[in-house]
Scaffold this active site. Structure first.
Site, PDB file in Angstrom:
ATOM      1  N   GLU A   1      44.492  47.109   0.017  1.00  0.00           N
ATOM      2  CA  GLU A   1      45.225  45.972  -0.528  1.00  0.00           C
ATOM      3  C   GLU A   1      45.244  46.106  -2.035  1.00  0.00           C
ATOM      4  O   GLU A   1      44.193  46.171  -2.677  1.00  0.00           O
ATOM      5  CB  GLU A   1      44.548  44.651  -0.139  1.00  0.00           C
TER       6      GLU A   1
ATOM      7  N   ASP B   1      42.188  31.806  -5.337  1.00  0.00           N
ATOM      8  CA  ASP B   1      41.133  32.767  -5.621  1.00  0.00           C
ATOM      9  C   ASP B   1      39.971  32.164  -6.391  1.00  0.00           C
ATOM     10  O   ASP B   1      40.143  31.284  -7.220  1.00  0.00           O
ATOM     11  CB  ASP B   1      41.705  33.945  -6.422  1.00  0.00           C
TER      12      ASP B   1
END
Lengths: 406, 275
Positions: free
Chosen positions: B46, B57
């Site tokens: 990724e 996040d």
């Protein structure tokens, strides 16, 4: 003959996906989607529930102090020598700004949804104070995210929130202003999605927030429209409000959108000027992008990274704007103009001296636009301006700039 | 991507999916990290696209994105990292992960064309739920780029079909309600959730959020088709940097060592499951 139905209304948005033209939408992480859909269901039910509406009205009258007065600013009108100037006195509401209108509405929704914890973001602290206030009133714990820079420049409101029992969490990420506080509130929400209601303070974010915040704030324009008809027997020629995220503005604009004779102007924070990056004029100097759950005008670079922005007023210090404003700008129904920091500061002082009203720095931007426009208008014309908040919170900021130690 | 999962299934072990931030701390170093991942044991990569406002996040990935942006990283350069990697490695699937706005500003069609050309296999865009499929998901699928969706504990059985409808490649199960880098939840609870999702789809299910050590990887890998590790790698990069934030001789080897350990974890995962 049947009356021809009105084919075009500026007041029918958003569509069922939360769109105002290309703006709005639901750009959120999957974790939040089920909750946002629940909120939408609950809101759709509450809208037409007479009991909900009655409670809202009761609290409006007895807790907030509605209706707020429509005030003819005689001395300012005389001083400027043009159009008659009226203020919608939202600064007289409980907690000192229009923010409480939305907070009361949303906490009733939170209660209906069985949520037990309230979170909010705040810039100037007005929404934080209003959130802490309704959380105290309804006995729910409240966490307010506030940029570290704003914690410093809005100290009185931080203390108010703490007195009301809220926990104020300073956010140091980014430049420590409203955008960063909103990111952090979203992170909290994603983590505590089961228990927590996110009480968004402005008419932005994922659908249905822009719609429901607008509807709770539209009481401003609905009242002002009736009050103006009573006072002058006609509608105003011009409606003006300051726009950060844009909740006070959409609140006063929305009930006038279909009145063709009424020109509408939103005032953005021009900061230190539009040439550099030190402003928050998302519509005037930004471009459409996706942030905080919606597509709207944003301050961003060519790579789609969001800029920080600047305004003397913490409440306008946000690099985006509610999606309905973006749409109203694109279709040309509302004109958006910038006002610089120094112009707002001059307006702040002028209003204080002439009318004995200390305005917040946010509506001071709207006053500065009134000062520009009123002298060019005829004495038979009428300006309606939303005086959205009082300036007690700003006296330290202003004192510092004017070189007066407090 | 489908072949990679089929091969791993034949091997009888879950995939190790490694996330790193493109451009952290600079273009060349992050390219070197990417090139080092497959031989250290990463099965799928990724590639993080930095964004100024990463709402889902935690602090580690926020800081990584800030370092990358400060180092001049852009979406164009992140695509370039993939292209340069692809020149040497035609097999390891690459999934770009991030937020929508930089893609929207780049232009959706132009981005998809450039992504295809760079050898991208899939996309994970955190702030595009199924309700927003017209934006990027449908255009990506038309160009045969996988659109990998996140499923979370709040995605109930009623909603799962909608989430899975246009998902391809694999399903990324977010192990908890929260942000990246939080604590790992109980593996048995995660295992139950993976089984629940598998009841709705034939696609492989990879689990992420909270996997930091080889132990975690082994425990999660016992039930999942893949284990995603992100924050631990990003933290490894951060801890190797000099005081002024520059990469050091320890940056790439540090990531390699960490991934080697995680790889050993996933390789023994099914042994645990068989016990």
């Amino acid at each position: 003959m049947n009356e021809t139905p009105k084919l075009n209304s500026f007041r029918s948005g958003p569509d069922e996906d939360g769109r105002f033209g290309i703006f709005g939408g639901r750009f959120v992480a999957e974790t939040l989607m089920p909750l946002i859909l629940d909120l939408q269901d609950e809101w759709n039910k509450a809208k037409t529930d007479p009991e909900f509406q009655a409670e809202l009205k009761h609290l409006g009258a007895h807790y907030i102090g509605r209706p707020s007065p429509l005030y003819f600013a005689e001395r300012l009108t005389e001083h400027l020598g043009g159009a008659k100037i009226y203020f919608k006195r939202e600064e007289l509401n409980h907690t000192g700004s229009h923010k409480i209108n939305n907070c009361i509405g949303q906490i009733l929704l939170a209660k209906r949804m069985g949520k037990t914890r309230i979170i909010a973001e705040t810039g100037a602290g007005q929404h934080g104070v209003a959130s802490a206030t309704v959380a105290a009133r309804f006995g729910l714990p409240c966490v307010v995210y506030m940029g570290a820079t704003d914690v410093e420049r809005q100290a009185p409101n931080v203390f108010r929130m703490k007195l009301l029992g809220a926990e104020v969490k300073p956010v140091t990420a980014g430049s420590g202003t409203l955008k960063d506080a909103m990111n952090e509130a979203l992170r909290d929400w994603v983590t505590n999605v089961d228990s927590t209601y996110y009480l968004i303070g402005t008419a932005a974010g994922p659908h249905p927030y822009p719609e429901l915040v607008r509807d709770f704030q539209s009481v401003i324009g609905t009242e002002a429209r009736e009050q103006m008809l009573e006072a002058e027997g006609r509608l105003p020629d011009l409606v003006i409000a300051a726009v950060g995220g844009g909740s006070n503005a959409i609140g006063i604009f929305h009930p006038f959108l279909d009145d063709e004779s009424v020109r509408i102007v939103g005032v953005e924070a021009g900061g230190k000027g539009l040439e550099g990056d030190e402003h928050c004029a998302s519509i005037t100097a930004g471009s459409p992008g996706v942030l905080h759950g919606n597509r709207t005008y944003l301050l961003q670079d060519s790579d789609g990274q969001i800029k920080e922005g600047h305004s003397i007023s913490a409440g306008l210090d946000y690099p985006g704007i509610g999606p309905e404003h973006s749409w109203l700008a694109d279709i040309g129904r509302v004109e958006y103009v910038p006002i610089m920091d120094h112009e707002a500061l001059e307006a702040f002082q002028l209003l204080t001296r002439l009318e004995g009203i200390i305005p917040a720095l946010e509506p001071s931007h709207a006053i500065a636009e009134v000062i520009k426009r009123a002298p060019k208008m005829g004495k038979d014309e009428i300006i309606l301006m939303n005086l959205s908040g009082r300036g007690d919170k700003d006296i330290f900021t202003v004192g510092k700039i004017l070189g007066m130690g407090l | 991507m489908d072949k990679r999962f089929a091969d791993l299934a034949a091997e009888g072990r879950p995939a190790l999916v490694t996330y790193f931030m493109g451009g952290d701390p600079d273009f060349e170093t992050s390219l070197a990290i990417m090139k080092a991942l497959p031989s250290a044991g990463a099965d799928i990569i990724e590639l993080g696209m930095p964004f100024s406002d990463p709402m889902a996040d935690g602090p580690a990935i926020q800081l990584a994105g800030q370092r990358a942006l400060k180092g001049g990283q852009t979406l164009k350069k992140t695509l370039e990292i993939a292209r340069r990697f692809r020149a040497d490695d035609q097999h390891t699937p690459i999934v770009m992960m991030g937020y929508y706005n930089p893609i929207y500003i780049y232009g959706v069609e132009r981005f998809l064309d450039d992504a295809l050309e760079a050898g991208i296999d899939g996309l994970i865009v955190v702030d595009l739920p199924p309700e927003m499929d017209d934006e990027l998901c449908i255009p990506a699928l038309k160009k045969d780029i996988n659109f990998i969706r996140l499923a979370t504990p709040t995605t109930d059985d009623k909603r799962l079909p909608k989430v899975l409808e246009n998902t391809s490649g694999f399903v990324y199960y977010v192990s908890m309600n929260g942000i990246t880098g939080s604590a790992l939840p109980d593996p048995s609870v995660v295992g139950g959730a993976v089984q629940r999702i598998k009841g709705h789809t034939q696609l492989p299910v990879c689990v992420g959020f909270g996997v930091k050590t080889a132990e975690h990887a082994r425990a999660i890998g016992a039930s999942a088709d893949g284990v995603v590790v992100g924050t631990a790698i990003v933290n490894q990069v951060a801890s190797s940097l000099s005081e002024d934030g520059k990469s050091t001789g320890a940056t790439v080897p540090g990531v390699e060592a960490l991934v080697r350990g995680l790889s050993a974890g996933v390789r023994s995962a099914r042994l645990v499951a068989a016990e």
